[in-house]
Enzyme design. Structure first.
Site, PDB file in Angstrom:
ATOM      1  N   SER A   1       0.772  -1.208  -0.027  1.00 55.86           N
ATOM      2  CA  SER A   1       0.049  -0.084   0.039  1.00 55.86           C
ATOM      3  C   SER A   1       0.904   1.262  -0.093  1.00 55.86           C
ATOM      4  CB  SER A   1      -0.981  -0.081   1.055  1.00 55.86           C
ATOM      5  OG  SER A   1      -2.219   0.737   1.138  1.00 55.86           O
TER       6      SER A   1
ATOM      7  N   ASP B   1      -9.567  -6.695  -4.213  1.00 57.68           N
ATOM      8  CA  ASP B   1      -8.786  -5.429  -3.944  1.00 57.68           C
ATOM      9  C   ASP B   1      -9.688  -4.294  -4.012  1.00 57.68           C
ATOM     10  OD1 ASP B   1      -6.484  -3.808  -3.242  1.00 57.68           O
ATOM     11  OD2 ASP B   1      -5.215  -5.389  -3.966  1.00 57.68           O
TER      12      ASP B   1
ATOM     13  N   HIS C   1      -7.289  -6.026  -0.208  1.00 59.48           N
ATOM     14  CA  HIS C   1      -6.146  -5.112  -0.274  1.00 59.48           C
ATOM     15  C   HIS C   1      -4.995  -5.712   0.416  1.00 59.48           C
ATOM     16  CE1 HIS C   1      -3.875  -1.494  -0.264  1.00 59.48           C
ATOM     17  NE2 HIS C   1      -3.977  -1.130   0.772  1.00 59.48           N
TER      18      HIS C   1
END
Length: 434
Positions: free
Chosen positions: A192, A371, A403
């Site tokens: 991320s 995701d 995610h």
């Protein structure tokens, strides 16, 4: 484990994690107990799942060769002694001079290195096999690293200046850490925001990066209209992973399916999600919101933990809750970066898709098939690398994963991590089907 190590570990036993609070009184007790000591214990519970982990103070007087690697945690001081990075290290007992560069695992926004507890066993096996090291580091101002004052001097309208300042805050501290650790080059594994910052580091210090492995990286596309960032707070954990799952090349069909599900989620965005999205877009830190509720904070975190880690066992869910609780209630610092790097909709103010072509190293993008991060940026980045003469870009999808791909389907993710860590830096053409 040898007798000496076992006795040392037993003498430094930890109490079990607290129950996830379901009443106001329990929430008050959890809030009262939170602090540096409990934070260290919550992280250590996750790391002690490794049989070769040595708690602080348990270092034996003579080398213990029961395992080919040892794991330890430490604080690595930076140039300013008030600045330090919390560091977890898996190191070989017999390092090799021709070992591949170490892997450095970097967490996402507001998280910490403990999130990767299900990936450390596989990475430890890789370190043992290759006689190299694996590190996991908390970004400055996050996790259990120093919570130093965070401020941006650039004016609000100076977008480039704001982005440059914030990237420097994180990237320069990582470079200081690398220098203190004596590492020549490293493979960065970033999730991320950690993926975004890994690219920023590689662009600024290209000779120090061997490879990039980017797990659902933030800030890649120009404008991911189908991204709903509030899903990070409201989605339940994607479940259904099996030992038969394998990473899959991110072909057009899989990308189309993922985009369709993201667009549908956006259409169905509830009023509460819109409020969360609005606060995100206005630069509010979700952790700031939780801290402002004071005694109610642990209960709010408990609701998130119970939903987000539903696929873990009861003990692991409680351990993760305790860990998240303590790093969330710590003093706000690096978390305030978010509105300077990401514009409304969680896309970057300076998208990495427009900068990544300068890299000449292998770059691997990984997304979960459920995701919420827009994969179009990864697809275009691989193509931009190819057009710039770098055919070492790859992109994969992890089945039964959202995610947090590494947490939702650790078996498939670990298999891919080892494959990419072992991939020769000069091999393979672009792996992405148009």
């Amino acid at each position: 484990m040898s007798g000496s190590s076992a006795s040392l570990a037993e003498s430094l036993s930890l109490p079990p994690p607290r129950e996830i609070p379901s009443t106001f009184l329990a929430s008050v007790k959890s809030w009262w107990a939170a602090g540096e000591k409990e934070s260290a214990a919550s992280e250590e519970r996750l790391l002690r799942k490794l049989p070769y982990f040595r708690p602080v103070g348990s270092q034996p007087s003579t080398p213990d060769h029961s395992y080919p690697v040892i794991a330890q945690s430490s604080r690595v001081e930076l140039d300013d002694p008030k600045h330090y990075l919390n560091t977890f290290a898996i190191t070989p007992t017999s390092p090799s001079a021709d070992a591949p560069p170490p892997a450095v695992v970097l967490h996402g926004y507001g998280a910490g290195l403990g999130f990767f507890f299900q990936n450390f066993p596989a990475l430890g096996d890789w370190a043992a096999k290759r006689s190299t090291s694996v590190f996991a580091v908390d970004w400055l101002g996050m996790g259990r690293s120093a919570r130093v004052p965070f401020q941006v001097r650039a004016k609000r309208e100076d977008i480039d200046g704001r982005v440059r300042e914030v990237e420097s805050f994180f990237v320069d501290s990582l470079e200081q850490w690398r220098n203190k650790m004596g590492l020549e080059r490293m493979t960065l594994v970033g999730h991320s925001l950690g993926g975004y910052l890994s690219i920023a580091y590689a662009l600024r210090y290209p000779t120090r990066v061997h490879k990039l492995i980017l797990l659902s990286p933030a800030g890649i596309p120009r404008d991911p209209n189908s991204t709903v960032p509030s899903r990070e707070l409201t989605d339940t954990q994607t479940t259904g992973a099996t030992d038969h799952d394998h990473p899959e090349p991110a072909d057009s069909r899989r990308l189309k399916d993922l985009k369709s599900s993201q667009e549908e989620a956006q259409r169905q965005e509830s009023r509460s999600r819109k409020v969360l999205t609005y606060l995100w877009e206005q630069g509010w830190s979700p952790f700031q919101v939780v801290r402002s509720t004071v005694f109610w904070g642990p209960m709010l975190i408990g609701k998130y933990s119970s939903r987000r880690f539903i696929g873990l066992g009861e003990d692991d869910t409680r351990a993760m809750h305790d860990y998240i609780l303590n790093i969330t209630l710590a003093k706000g610092s690096g978390e305030y970066c978010i509105s300077h790097l990401l514009a409304p909709g969680a896309h970057a103010r300076r998208p990495m898709v427009d900068r990544i072509a300068a890299l000449k190293i292998p770059v691997t993008f990984v997304y979960g098939d459920h995701d919420w991060m827009d994969p179009e940026g990864g697809k275009e980045s691989v193509e931009r690398l190819r057009q710039a003469g770098n055919g070492l870009g790859k992109m994969y999808m992890i089945p039964h994963a959202g995610h947090h791909v590494y947490l939702d389907n650790p078996k498939a993710m670990n298999d891919l991590l080892i494959k990419e860590l072992d991939r020769p830096a000069g091999s393979s053409r672009t792996s992405h089907s148009p």
